[in-house]
Every structure is written in structure tokens, then in C-alpha cells.
Design a protein around this motif. Structure first.
Motif, mmCIF file in Angstrom:
data_model
loop_
_atom_site.group_PDB
_atom_site.id
_atom_site.type_symbol
_atom_site.label_atom_id
_atom_site.label_comp_id
_atom_site.label_asym_id
_atom_site.label_seq_id
_atom_site.Cartn_x
_atom_site.Cartn_y
_atom_site.Cartn_z
ATOM 1 N N ILE A 32 0.808 -1.222 0.000
ATOM 2 C CA ILE A 32 0.000 0.000 0.000
ATOM 3 C C ILE A 32 0.840 1.271 0.000
ATOM 4 O O ILE A 32 0.313 2.362 -0.225
ATOM 5 C CB ILE A 32 -0.958 0.024 1.216
ATOM 6 C CG1 ILE A 32 -0.176 0.015 2.528
ATOM 7 C CG2 ILE A 32 -1.914 -1.152 1.162
ATOM 8 C CD1 ILE A 32 -1.058 0.073 3.763
ATOM 9 N N LEU A 33 2.138 1.159 0.230
ATOM 10 C CA LEU A 33 3.001 2.335 0.210
ATOM 11 C C LEU A 33 3.156 2.864 -1.214
ATOM 12 O O LEU A 33 3.164 2.092 -2.180
ATOM 13 C CB LEU A 33 4.381 1.997 0.767
ATOM 14 C CG LEU A 33 4.499 1.815 2.280
ATOM 15 C CD1 LEU A 33 5.881 1.269 2.630
ATOM 16 C CD2 LEU A 33 4.264 3.133 3.003
ATOM 17 N N PRO A 34 3.306 4.182 -1.378
ATOM 18 C CA PRO A 34 3.589 4.738 -2.706
ATOM 19 C C PRO A 34 5.058 4.540 -3.057
ATOM 20 O O PRO A 34 5.898 4.342 -2.174
ATOM 21 C CB PRO A 34 3.267 6.229 -2.523
ATOM 22 C CG PRO A 34 3.586 6.491 -1.088
ATOM 23 C CD PRO A 34 3.189 5.236 -0.341
ATOM 24 N N GLU A 35 5.356 4.584 -4.336
ATOM 25 C CA GLU A 35 6.753 4.523 -4.759
ATOM 26 C C GLU A 35 7.357 5.914 -4.655
ATOM 27 O O GLU A 35 6.660 6.921 -4.732
ATOM 28 C CB GLU A 35 6.857 3.988 -6.195
ATOM 29 C CG GLU A 35 8.253 3.584 -6.620
ATOM 30 C CD GLU A 35 8.895 2.566 -5.678
ATOM 31 O OE1 GLU A 35 9.552 3.012 -4.705
ATOM 32 O OE2 GLU A 35 8.740 1.366 -5.905
ATOM 33 N N THR A 36 8.644 6.007 -4.438
ATOM 34 C CA THR A 36 9.290 7.311 -4.277
ATOM 35 C C THR A 36 9.499 7.983 -5.635
ATOM 36 O O THR A 36 9.649 7.297 -6.663
ATOM 37 C CB THR A 36 10.657 7.169 -3.588
ATOM 38 O OG1 THR A 36 11.562 6.482 -4.466
ATOM 39 C CG2 THR A 36 10.519 6.406 -2.281
ATOM 40 N N PRO A 37 9.526 9.319 -5.676
ATOM 41 C CA PRO A 37 9.780 10.022 -6.944
ATOM 42 C C PRO A 37 11.107 9.612 -7.569
ATOM 43 O O PRO A 37 11.207 9.480 -8.788
ATOM 44 C CB PRO A 37 9.792 11.503 -6.531
ATOM 45 C CG PRO A 37 8.961 11.555 -5.294
ATOM 46 C CD PRO A 37 9.226 10.261 -4.580
ATOM 47 N N GLY A 87 11.996 6.008 -15.681
ATOM 48 C CA GLY A 87 11.469 6.785 -16.799
ATOM 49 C C GLY A 87 10.070 7.332 -16.636
ATOM 50 O O GLY A 87 9.470 7.826 -17.591
ATOM 51 N N LYS A 88 9.494 7.299 -15.436
ATOM 52 C CA LYS A 88 8.126 7.771 -15.203
ATOM 53 C C LYS A 88 8.171 9.180 -14.604
ATOM 54 O O LYS A 88 7.816 9.409 -13.451
ATOM 55 C CB LYS A 88 7.383 6.809 -14.289
ATOM 56 C CG LYS A 88 7.320 5.378 -14.832
ATOM 57 C CD LYS A 88 6.635 4.436 -13.850
ATOM 58 C CE LYS A 88 6.592 3.002 -14.388
ATOM 59 N NZ LYS A 88 5.928 2.070 -13.441
ATOM 60 N N VAL A 89 8.598 10.149 -15.426
ATOM 61 C CA VAL A 89 8.851 11.503 -14.935
ATOM 62 C C VAL A 89 7.565 12.206 -14.518
ATOM 63 O O VAL A 89 7.501 12.841 -13.454
ATOM 64 C CB VAL A 89 9.601 12.328 -16.005
ATOM 65 C CG1 VAL A 89 9.792 13.768 -15.519
ATOM 66 C CG2 VAL A 89 10.944 11.685 -16.325
ATOM 67 N N GLU A 90 6.517 12.133 -15.346
ATOM 68 C CA GLU A 90 5.282 12.834 -15.031
ATOM 69 C C GLU A 90 4.643 12.271 -13.749
ATOM 70 O O GLU A 90 4.135 13.028 -12.906
ATOM 71 C CB GLU A 90 4.295 12.717 -16.198
ATOM 72 C CG GLU A 90 3.038 13.576 -16.039
ATOM 73 C CD GLU A 90 3.342 15.042 -15.844
ATOM 74 O OE1 GLU A 90 2.607 15.687 -15.060
ATOM 75 O OE2 GLU A 90 4.314 15.547 -16.438
ATOM 76 N N VAL A 112 7.371 22.343 -7.225
ATOM 77 C CA VAL A 112 8.372 21.290 -7.018
ATOM 78 C C VAL A 112 9.313 21.173 -8.210
ATOM 79 O O VAL A 112 10.100 20.230 -8.291
ATOM 80 C CB VAL A 112 7.687 19.922 -6.772
ATOM 81 C CG1 VAL A 112 6.866 19.948 -5.499
ATOM 82 C CG2 VAL A 112 6.822 19.524 -7.969
ATOM 83 N N ASP A 113 9.251 22.157 -9.139
ATOM 84 C CA ASP A 113 10.019 22.056 -10.378
ATOM 85 C C ASP A 113 11.520 21.987 -10.122
ATOM 86 O O ASP A 113 12.240 21.219 -10.778
ATOM 87 C CB ASP A 113 9.704 23.236 -11.295
ATOM 88 C CG ASP A 113 8.289 23.158 -11.857
ATOM 89 O OD1 ASP A 113 7.722 22.048 -11.841
ATOM 90 O OD2 ASP A 113 7.755 24.194 -12.285
ATOM 91 N N THR A 114 12.019 22.789 -9.181
ATOM 92 C CA THR A 114 13.463 22.810 -8.919
ATOM 93 C C THR A 114 13.948 21.462 -8.409
ATOM 94 O O THR A 114 14.949 20.912 -8.903
ATOM 95 C CB THR A 114 13.803 23.894 -7.882
ATOM 96 O OG1 THR A 114 13.380 25.163 -8.376
ATOM 97 C CG2 THR A 114 15.306 23.936 -7.629
ATOM 98 N N GLU A 115 13.232 20.912 -7.430
ATOM 99 C CA GLU A 115 13.633 19.616 -6.893
ATOM 100 C C GLU A 115 13.485 18.525 -7.941
ATOM 101 O O GLU A 115 14.346 17.645 -8.060
ATOM 102 C CB GLU A 115 12.792 19.270 -5.660
ATOM 103 C CG GLU A 115 13.214 17.965 -4.995
ATOM 104 C CD GLU A 115 12.459 17.669 -3.710
ATOM 105 O OE1 GLU A 115 12.764 16.628 -3.080
ATOM 106 O OE2 GLU A 115 11.577 18.465 -3.339
ATOM 107 N N LEU A 116 12.422 18.584 -8.733
ATOM 108 C CA LEU A 116 12.203 17.584 -9.776
ATOM 109 C C LEU A 116 13.332 17.600 -10.794
ATOM 110 O O LEU A 116 13.855 16.540 -11.169
ATOM 111 C CB LEU A 116 10.863 17.831 -10.472
ATOM 112 C CG LEU A 116 10.522 16.866 -11.609
ATOM 113 C CD1 LEU A 116 10.328 15.448 -11.073
ATOM 114 C CD2 LEU A 116 9.266 17.326 -12.358
#
Length: 384
Positions: free
Chosen positions: A221-226, A233-236, A251-255
């Protein structure tokens, strides 16, 4: 503190926008439960190996030494190759599993690595609880070790990647906290189950199923980390996840920094060889030396064999187990203090303070045991 050293990036770097949301806190709390399986094993094994009914069934030679007169060398009462194999097989398996786990964590994601860890640990707990001979105990321990190898590899990475910048130290320490809680719970259960004739040790070993199921269900049930999503390859999807866990839209800078870091890592042809370059030698040295020397202090041995140590220096069965409970309680309290101060006082301050305390008190432990048994292992009559 027993269990390991959690190292993160400290306070250097960019101050990304974001806050500690309820979602992130609960997510990290559930993920940190992976530390329970390691802590539970540290606490449970020492207590079980001090239970007469367990020793009589599987390690009769050790059991007979426990019944020997006081002239028996106290340092050798638990000297058994089979008993050593039972305790150490877990750590050898964890060492091997950690190598495989690093690949799984990177390629398949942090959640799957946690899932495999919980599944393997659950299987090992069931086998140990149902053990009919030493072989079953050792195979069960090996499965437990594989589970710990996966969990210890993936959970700290998950916590570091999910935690907001300003709270990364405290959330990382939650893994250490659950390790100490696992130790304390195991010590309490050992004290209770030791009073149950014939199968109390089975309840102690089988109790490992509970923390295993927590991390097993949690991984589903945990989400995957960014970071993991970007690596695949799942940037969006990573951007949407980052917005949710940071609690802000900007969050653009961190992304972009996460994307740049991922792309840079993919360009490295020989990552292991690159670690030997001159610019990486200082961090490489410290990342190896700190956890290595933390283990070589023997603190895990003291936590692992706490009931055995207390029993060796003359405590009764119940007294040795309750003393281990007190030791585990102090460990939990110290970890809570560290969580409070890690981002406030800094990593270096806690590191120096902890090192000084360990030095002083381990010297005292050596003095007290030496005072009682000398170098021969035979009890010395102390002045009244």
C-alpha cells in the motif's frame, strides 16, 4: 545504538520548498516498520538461547554446561559450534542478500524490495516456530537473514527519498527507532513466554511473523518514491507524487535536480570503479568506516546476548530477561532523544556524544565482568 548507523545528506544543499505532511509522516512511519524485523530478531534470539527448555531440546551440550557447578568456566558455557551456526547464519545470509537487494531496489523499486524482505522474513519465522531439529532452525535463520538484507537495504533509501529536506534526519531515524522498539518488544515477549513450559520458545520465534506481515502489507500500500519513478522513466508520475508528498505545487526545482542526478548516474559506465577516484575517497572512507567501527564496538553483541550476559554474571532466569527489558527500554529512550536532536543539534554532535558514551560504558562493562570472573572465567569471591 544497536542496529546500525543511518547516514543522510545533512544540512548541505538546496532548501527545497515543502513541508512535513500527514501523508508523508504516516508513509514513513509504515515504511520504518521494516526496522521491527531486525530489532525483533536481535532481541528475541538472545532470550531464546538463554531459555533452558530451548537449549535442552536443540543444544543439550550447552544445557548440561548450564547445570554444571560454579567452578565451570563462565566464558565457555555457551561455547557450541551448532549454537554459533544458529545465531550467525542470519547475518551471513543478510550480507549475501544485501548485494542482491541493491539491484532489486534500484531496478524494481523500493516497495518490491520491502515486499521480498517481508515475505522471506515471514517464511523464516514460520519455519523457526515449527522447528523439529537444528537444521530447520538454521534454514529458518537463513530466510530471516535474507529478509533483513532486503529490508535494511530498501527502507532507509525509501525514508531518505520521501522525507522533506528539513526533516530528513528525524524521519531517517525512525528506522533506528523501530529497531529499538523491536528489541524492546522481543525482550518483553521473552520474559513472558519463558514462563510457558515446552513451547514458550516457539511463541518467541514465531512472533516474528507479526513485524514481517506489517512490512509485507505495508509494501503493497506504500507509494513509490519520486526518485525510483524517475529512475524507471516515469517523470510525469514522479512530479505528481512529489507534489503530493511535499504538500506544495512548486516542485520544479527539486524535480529537475532529481532528473539531472538520475541522468548523471546513468552516464557512469563503471560506478563501483568510479568510487575509487580521488574526489570520492573521503566520503567512501567515512561511509565504510563509520558503520564498520559501530559494529566492531560489539554493541550488537551486547544487545543480542543481553540475557545470556546477565545470566553469566549470576542473574537468575527471570532477572536476566527483565534486565534485558530494561536495557531495551533505555535504548528506545536514547533513540527518541536522537530523533529530537538530529536536525536541531546536528549529526556530528550526536555522533561524538554517542561515541563517548559507548567508550566509557563498554570499559565499565569490561571492568565489571573482569572483576567478577577475571581472565580465567571462573567466579571470584568478591568482598562482602
Amino acid at each position: 545504538m544497536a542496529g546500525g548507523v543511518v547516514i543522510d545528506g545533512g544540512k548541505e544543499g538546496k532548501d527545497y520548498p515543502g513541508k512535513l505532511t500527514v501523508h508523508v509522516f504516516l508513509t514513513c512511519l509504515l515504511a520504518a516498520a521494516g526496522g521491527l524485523i531486525f530489532g525483533y530478531d536481535i532481541g528475541i534470539s538472545g532470550g531464546v538461547t538463554s531459555m533452558p527448555m530451548f537449549l535442552e531440546r536443540f543444544f543439550p551440550s550447552v544445557y548440561r554446561k548450564q547445570l554444571a557447578d560454579s567452578g565451570t568456566n563462565q566464558y565457555c558455557k555457551f561455547n557450541s559450534a551448532k549454537l554459533t551456526m544458529f545465531t550467525s547464519s542470519l547475518y551471513l545470509a543478510a550480507l549475501v542478500a544485501s548485494v542482491v537487494a541493491s539491484f532489486v531496489t534500484r531496478k524494481l523499486g523500493r516497495r518490491r524490495s520491502m515486499f521480498f524482505g517481508g515475505l522471506l522474513f515471514c517464511a523464516g519465522a514460520i519455519l523457526n516456530a515449527a522447528a523439529q531439529n537444528v537444521a530447520m532452525l538454521i534454514i529458518g535463520r537463513i530466510l530471516l537473514g535474507f529478509g533483513i538484507g532486503f529490508a535494511n537495504q530498501s527502507v532507509p533509501v525509501f525514508l531518505s527519498e520521501m522525507a522533506p529536506y528539513k526533516h530528513r534526519g528525524a524521519l531517517n531515524m525512525m528506522f533506528q527507532l523501530t529497531i529499538t522498539i523491536g528489541i524492546l518488544i522481543a525482550n518483553l515477549l521473552n520474559y513472558r513466554f519463558a514462563k510457558i513450559e515446552h513451547y514458550g520458545w516457539r511463541l518467541s520465534l514465531g512472533g516474528a511473523i507479526v513485524p514481517a506481515l506489517i512490512i509485507l502489507v505495508g509494501s503493497l500500500i506504500l507509494p513509490e518514491t519520486p526518485n525510483s519513478l524517475i529512475e524507471r522513466g516515469k517523470v510525469e508520475e514522479a512530479k505528481q507524487k512529489l507534489i503530493k508528498i511535499r504538500g506544495v505545487d512548486n516542485v520544479d526545482t527539486e524535480l529537475q535536480d532529481l532528473i539531472a542526478a538520475s541522468e548523471a548516474s546513468k552516464k557512469v559506465e563503471h560506478p563501483w570503479r568510479s568510487l575509487l577516484n580521488r574526489q570520492y575517497r573521503p566520503p567512501l572512507t567515512f561511509s565504510i568506516a563509520i558503520p564498520m567501527f559501530q559494529q566492531l564496538t560489539g554493541i550488537n553483541v551486547i544487545m543480542f546476548y543481553a540475557p545470556v550476559l546477565f545470566k553469566t554474571i549470576g542473574f537468575g532466569d527471570d532477572a536476566s530477561l527483565i534486565s534485558a527489558v530494561i536495557t531495551g527500554g533505555v535504548n528506545v529512550i536514547a533513540t527518541l532523544v536522537s530523533i529530537y536532536g538530529v536536525d536541531k543539534w546536528g549529526r556530528r554532535s550526536l555522533f561524538l556524544q554517542g561515541g563517548l558514551q559507548m567508550l566509557v560504558f563498554q570499559i565499565l562493562v569490561t571492568i565489571f565482568i573482569g572483576w567478577k570472573f577475571g581472565v580465567t572465567g571462573n567466579a571470584v569471591d568478591l568482598p562482602k
